[in-house]
Design a protein around this motif. Structure first.
Motif, PDB file in Angstrom:
ATOM      1  N   ILE A  26       0.887  -0.943   0.441  1.00 30.88           N
ATOM      2  CA  ILE A  26      -0.094   0.148  -0.079  1.00 30.88           C
ATOM      3  C   ILE A  26       0.589   0.607   0.488  1.00 30.88           C
ATOM      4  O   ILE A  26       1.938   1.135   0.907  1.00 30.88           O
ATOM      5  N   LEU A 112      -7.025   4.895   1.499  1.00 31.64           N
ATOM      6  CA  LEU A 112      -6.525   3.825   1.824  1.00 31.64           C
ATOM      7  C   LEU A 112      -6.568   3.577   2.977  1.00 31.64           C
ATOM      8  O   LEU A 112      -5.991   2.365   3.483  1.00 31.64           O
ATOM      9  N   ILE A 181       0.103   6.381   7.183  1.00 26.81           N
ATOM     10  CA  ILE A 181      -0.949   7.161   5.663  1.00 26.81           C
ATOM     11  C   ILE A 181      -1.162   7.902   6.238  1.00 26.81           C
ATOM     12  O   ILE A 181      -1.062   8.801   5.237  1.00 26.81           O
TER      13      ILE A 181
END
Length: 184
Positions: A26, A112, A181
């Motif tokens: 990711i 995400l 993130i």
């Protein structure tokens, strides 16, 4: 721990490993060469991992540099990157391919994080399924009189403790990846 339960613990560990592997692919706005791990390049008719045909470096926080060992592979590598699902457009100067990671928008970061939570939830389901399988096999042993009722209860408790431990590890992994993130 009971030897009969070790196989189930191994399966739970594999679920955690798979989750970590999924999380490594990711993109969190920073260049991570692991997003290229699944990309295959046609090398003399043989599908080969990108690491097998090029030197991959991260010269800056948001740039991955791919230097093919043979310049004839540049087009193949670009094609493989474009057809993959990493969502980056390669640029090359004839010798080196660069992948520049754009800054993530707040909206994209939230997407995400949702994806991270979904993958984490799938890992939890996998661990719970392993718990169910373990308990089923323990009950079969008990029915076949290979295990007493007390041993069954104790083993079920051990399975539950194991499950709780791995679910906690998954929650921790979700939290740390989500934080990574969301950090700008």
């Amino acid at each position: 721990m009971d030897a009969r339960l070790e196989q189930f613990e191994t399966k739970m560990q594999k679920s955690i490993s798979n989750l970590a592997e999924e999380f490594s692919t990711i993109r969190a706005g920073r260049a991570n060469p692991h997003i290229l791990d699944k990309i295959q390049v046609d090398y003399y008719g043989q599908p080969t991992g990108l690491q097998g045909v090029a030197n991959i470096t991260v010269p800056e926080a948001r740039v991955i540099q791919i230097q093919p060992w043979e310049s004839s592979l540049i087009k193949e590598i670009e094609k493989a990157i474009l057809t993959s699902d990493i969502g980056l457009t390669p640029s090359n100067d004839g010798k080196i391919i660069r992948l520049v990671f754009p800054e993530l928008t707040e909206e994209r970061r939230k997407e995400l994080v949702k994806d991270v939570k979904k993958k984490g939830e799938n890992a939890k389901v996998a661990v719970r399924n392993i718990r169910r399988d373990a308990n089923d096999s323990l009950k079969k042993l008990n029915k076949a009189s290979e295990m007493t009722d007390d041993e069954l209860k104790q083993s079920e408790n051990e399975v539950q403790k194991m499950t709780d431990k791995y679910i906690a590890q998954i929650d921790q992994a979700i939290d740390s990846k989500s934080q990574e993130i969301m950090t700008v």
